[in-house]
Design a protein around this motif. Sequence first.
Motif, PDB file in Angstrom:
ATOM      1  N   ALA A  99       0.885  10.898  -0.724  1.00  0.00           N
ATOM      2  CA  ALA A  99      -0.131  11.810  -1.265  1.00  0.00           C
ATOM      3  C   ALA A  99      -0.179  11.737  -2.784  1.00  0.00           C
ATOM      4  O   ALA A  99      -1.253  11.752  -3.383  1.00  0.00           O
ATOM      5  N   VAL A 100       0.983  11.629  -3.413  1.00  0.00           N
ATOM      6  CA  VAL A 100       1.040  11.502  -4.874  1.00  0.00           C
ATOM      7  C   VAL A 100       0.436  10.161  -5.295  1.00  0.00           C
ATOM      8  O   VAL A 100      -0.342  10.087  -6.242  1.00  0.00           O
ATOM      9  N   ALA A 101       0.775   9.107  -4.575  1.00  0.00           N
ATOM     10  CA  ALA A 101       0.215   7.779  -4.874  1.00  0.00           C
ATOM     11  C   ALA A 101      -1.300   7.795  -4.701  1.00  0.00           C
ATOM     12  O   ALA A 101      -2.034   7.260  -5.540  1.00  0.00           O
ATOM     13  N   ALA A 102      -1.781   8.437  -3.640  1.00  0.00           N
ATOM     14  CA  ALA A 102      -3.231   8.503  -3.401  1.00  0.00           C
ATOM     15  C   ALA A 102      -3.934   9.222  -4.548  1.00  0.00           C
ATOM     16  O   ALA A 102      -5.043   8.843  -4.935  1.00  0.00           O
ATOM     17  N   GLN A 103      -3.300  10.240  -5.103  1.00  0.00           N
ATOM     18  CA  GLN A 103      -3.894  10.967  -6.221  1.00  0.00           C
ATOM     19  C   GLN A 103      -4.092  10.046  -7.425  1.00  0.00           C
ATOM     20  O   GLN A 103      -5.173   9.988  -7.999  1.00  0.00           O
ATOM     21  N   VAL A 104      -3.074   9.288  -7.792  1.00  0.00           N
ATOM     22  CA  VAL A 104      -3.202   8.398  -8.949  1.00  0.00           C
ATOM     23  C   VAL A 104      -4.173   7.258  -8.652  1.00  0.00           C
ATOM     24  O   VAL A 104      -4.907   6.804  -9.529  1.00  0.00           O
ATOM     25  N   PHE A 105      -4.241   6.811  -7.394  1.00  0.00           N
ATOM     26  CA  PHE A 105      -5.214   5.770  -7.029  1.00  0.00           C
ATOM     27  C   PHE A 105      -6.642   6.294  -7.177  1.00  0.00           C
ATOM     28  O   PHE A 105      -7.534   5.580  -7.633  1.00  0.00           O
ATOM     29  N   ARG A 106      -6.864   7.557  -6.789  1.00  0.00           N
ATOM     30  CA  ARG A 106      -8.202   8.161  -6.958  1.00  0.00           C
ATOM     31  C   ARG A 106      -8.564   8.239  -8.439  1.00  0.00           C
ATOM     32  O   ARG A 106      -9.688   7.924  -8.828  1.00  0.00           O
ATOM     33  N   TYR A 107      -7.624   8.652  -9.261  1.00  0.00           N
ATOM     34  CA  TYR A 107      -7.888   8.722 -10.699  1.00  0.00           C
ATOM     35  C   TYR A 107      -8.245   7.341 -11.249  1.00  0.00           C
ATOM     36  O   TYR A 107      -9.101   7.205 -12.117  1.00  0.00           O
ATOM     37  N   ASN A 108      -7.586   6.326 -10.703  1.00  0.00           N
ATOM     38  CA  ASN A 108      -7.864   4.976 -11.184  1.00  0.00           C
ATOM     39  C   ASN A 108      -9.261   4.497 -10.797  1.00  0.00           C
ATOM     40  O   ASN A 108      -9.811   3.618 -11.447  1.00  0.00           O
ATOM     41  N   MET A 109      -9.846   5.076  -9.765  1.00  0.00           N
ATOM     42  CA  MET A 109     -11.229   4.712  -9.419  1.00  0.00           C
ATOM     43  C   MET A 109     -12.152   5.048 -10.591  1.00  0.00           C
ATOM     44  O   MET A 109     -13.140   4.345 -10.823  1.00  0.00           O
ATOM     45  N   ALA A 110     -11.849   6.091 -11.340  1.00  0.00           N
ATOM     46  CA  ALA A 110     -12.673   6.485 -12.484  1.00  0.00           C
ATOM     47  C   ALA A 110     -12.311   5.708 -13.748  1.00  0.00           C
ATOM     48  O   ALA A 110     -13.181   5.443 -14.574  1.00  0.00           O
ATOM     49  N   LEU A 111     -11.034   5.335 -13.918  1.00  0.00           N
ATOM     50  CA  LEU A 111     -10.599   4.744 -15.188  1.00  0.00           C
ATOM     51  C   LEU A 111     -10.332   3.247 -15.141  1.00  0.00           C
ATOM     52  O   LEU A 111     -10.395   2.582 -16.159  1.00  0.00           O
ATOM     53  N   ASN A 112      -9.987   2.706 -13.964  1.00  0.00           N
ATOM     54  CA  ASN A 112      -9.745   1.274 -13.793  1.00  0.00           C
ATOM     55  C   ASN A 112      -8.743   0.729 -14.814  1.00  0.00           C
ATOM     56  O   ASN A 112      -9.071  -0.107 -15.646  1.00  0.00           O
ATOM     57  N   VAL A 113      -7.505   1.219 -14.736  1.00  0.00           N
ATOM     58  CA  VAL A 113      -6.465   0.817 -15.674  1.00  0.00           C
ATOM     59  C   VAL A 113      -5.629  -0.339 -15.130  1.00  0.00           C
ATOM     60  O   VAL A 113      -5.712  -0.675 -13.947  1.00  0.00           O
ATOM     61  N   GLN A 114      -4.799  -0.892 -15.990  1.00  0.00           N
ATOM     62  CA  GLN A 114      -3.924  -1.984 -15.582  1.00  0.00           C
ATOM     63  C   GLN A 114      -2.627  -1.470 -14.960  1.00  0.00           C
ATOM     64  O   GLN A 114      -2.064  -2.099 -14.074  1.00  0.00           O
ATOM     65  N   TYR A 115      -2.141  -0.301 -15.432  1.00  0.00           N
ATOM     66  CA  TYR A 115      -0.865   0.228 -14.958  1.00  0.00           C
ATOM     67  C   TYR A 115      -1.000   1.654 -14.447  1.00  0.00           C
ATOM     68  O   TYR A 115      -1.693   2.470 -15.061  1.00  0.00           O
ATOM     69  N   LEU A 116      -0.300   1.940 -13.338  1.00  0.00           N
ATOM     70  CA  LEU A 116      -0.222   3.276 -12.767  1.00  0.00           C
ATOM     71  C   LEU A 116       1.250   3.663 -12.715  1.00  0.00           C
ATOM     72  O   LEU A 116       2.087   2.861 -12.288  1.00  0.00           O
ATOM     73  N   VAL A 117       1.540   4.883 -13.150  1.00  0.00           N
ATOM     74  CA  VAL A 117       2.915   5.375 -13.153  1.00  0.00           C
ATOM     75  C   VAL A 117       2.917   6.763 -12.529  1.00  0.00           C
ATOM     76  O   VAL A 117       2.054   7.586 -12.843  1.00  0.00           O
ATOM     77  N   VAL A 118       3.883   7.018 -11.658  1.00  0.00           N
ATOM     78  CA  VAL A 118       4.100   8.365 -11.124  1.00  0.00           C
ATOM     79  C   VAL A 118       5.561   8.717 -11.369  1.00  0.00           C
ATOM     80  O   VAL A 118       6.446   7.876 -11.198  1.00  0.00           O
ATOM     81  N   THR A 119       5.794   9.964 -11.788  1.00  0.00           N
ATOM     82  CA  THR A 119       7.158  10.397 -12.079  1.00  0.00           C
ATOM     83  C   THR A 119       7.341  11.866 -11.731  1.00  0.00           C
ATOM     84  O   THR A 119       6.400  12.648 -11.834  1.00  0.00           O
ATOM     85  N   ASN A 120       8.553  12.187 -11.310  1.00  0.00           N
ATOM     86  CA  ASN A 120       8.925  13.592 -11.161  1.00  0.00           C
ATOM     87  C   ASN A 120      10.113  13.897 -12.084  1.00  0.00           C
ATOM     88  O   ASN A 120      10.797  14.888 -11.913  1.00  0.00           O
ATOM     89  N   GLY A 121      10.345  13.048 -13.044  1.00  0.00           N
ATOM     90  CA  GLY A 121      11.450  13.218 -13.976  1.00  0.00           C
ATOM     91  C   GLY A 121      12.730  12.571 -13.483  1.00  0.00           C
ATOM     92  O   GLY A 121      13.466  11.983 -14.267  1.00  0.00           O
ATOM     93  N   ASN A 122      12.984  12.652 -12.195  1.00  0.00           N
ATOM     94  CA  ASN A 122      14.163  12.006 -11.608  1.00  0.00           C
ATOM     95  C   ASN A 122      13.865  10.579 -11.178  1.00  0.00           C
ATOM     96  O   ASN A 122      14.687   9.692 -11.331  1.00  0.00           O
ATOM     97  N   TYR A 123      12.680  10.394 -10.606  1.00  0.00           N
ATOM     98  CA  TYR A 123      12.261   9.094 -10.108  1.00  0.00           C
ATOM     99  C   TYR A 123      10.930   8.726 -10.736  1.00  0.00           C
ATOM    100  O   TYR A 123      10.056   9.580 -10.894  1.00  0.00           O
ATOM    101  N   THR A 124      10.797   7.447 -11.061  1.00  0.00           N
ATOM    102  CA  THR A 124       9.562   6.952 -11.663  1.00  0.00           C
ATOM    103  C   THR A 124       9.202   5.632 -11.005  1.00  0.00           C
ATOM    104  O   THR A 124      10.061   4.753 -10.864  1.00  0.00           O
ATOM    105  N   PHE A 125       7.955   5.526 -10.597  1.00  0.00           N
ATOM    106  CA  PHE A 125       7.453   4.286 -10.015  1.00  0.00           C
ATOM    107  C   PHE A 125       6.291   3.794 -10.856  1.00  0.00           C
ATOM    108  O   PHE A 125       5.440   4.584 -11.266  1.00  0.00           O
ATOM    109  N   ALA A 126       6.265   2.484 -11.117  1.00  0.00           N
ATOM    110  CA  ALA A 126       5.194   1.873 -11.897  1.00  0.00           C
ATOM    111  C   ALA A 126       4.591   0.745 -11.083  1.00  0.00           C
ATOM    112  O   ALA A 126       5.298   0.020 -10.382  1.00  0.00           O
ATOM    113  N   MET A 127       3.271   0.614 -11.204  1.00  0.00           N
ATOM    114  CA  MET A 127       2.549  -0.425 -10.475  1.00  0.00           C
ATOM    115  C   MET A 127       1.550  -1.087 -11.411  1.00  0.00           C
ATOM    116  O   MET A 127       0.934  -0.409 -12.239  1.00  0.00           O
TER     117      MET A 127
END
Length: 142
Positions: A99-127
């Motif tokens: 669900a968190v990944a889907a949220q950032v993917f939706r945001y990318n539909m508007a911005l079309n960036v090269q990198y996506l990052v999600v973090t909760n402070g303990n864990y961070t994933f970059a794509m």
Amino acid sequence: MVKIEYPALPFKMKQEAGKESIFDEVRKQWVRLTPEEWVRQNFIQYLVQVKKYPTAIMAVEKEIMLGELRKRCDIVIYREHKPWMIVECKEMDVVLNDAVAAQVFRYNMALNVQYLVVTNGNYTFAMETATRKGLEALPEFA
């Protein structure tokens, strides 16, 4: 997963009407200190102090339109005046799931960036989005 070493910094904080606030150096304003804001401010300082990103290329709580819906990206990093990276922050006890990944993917539909990052402070994933294979997980980001 990306390993993050957060710098130890003395944040500017204050109490008002029984609520704690923290100074956001990007927005140049005091904001209410919520669990998500704590993660956002620490990640901003990681970007500034460790990755050496200037605050001038960052937007915090950047409003975007998804169809007719107004949404806000936690952090957008710009390169050459174009959105380059979206960072979605969650409070520390939020699991980084589909669900968190889907949220950032939706945001990318508007911005079309090269990198996506999600973090909760303990864990961070970059794509990275702009690869020949499509979306690719990164052990570290630029």
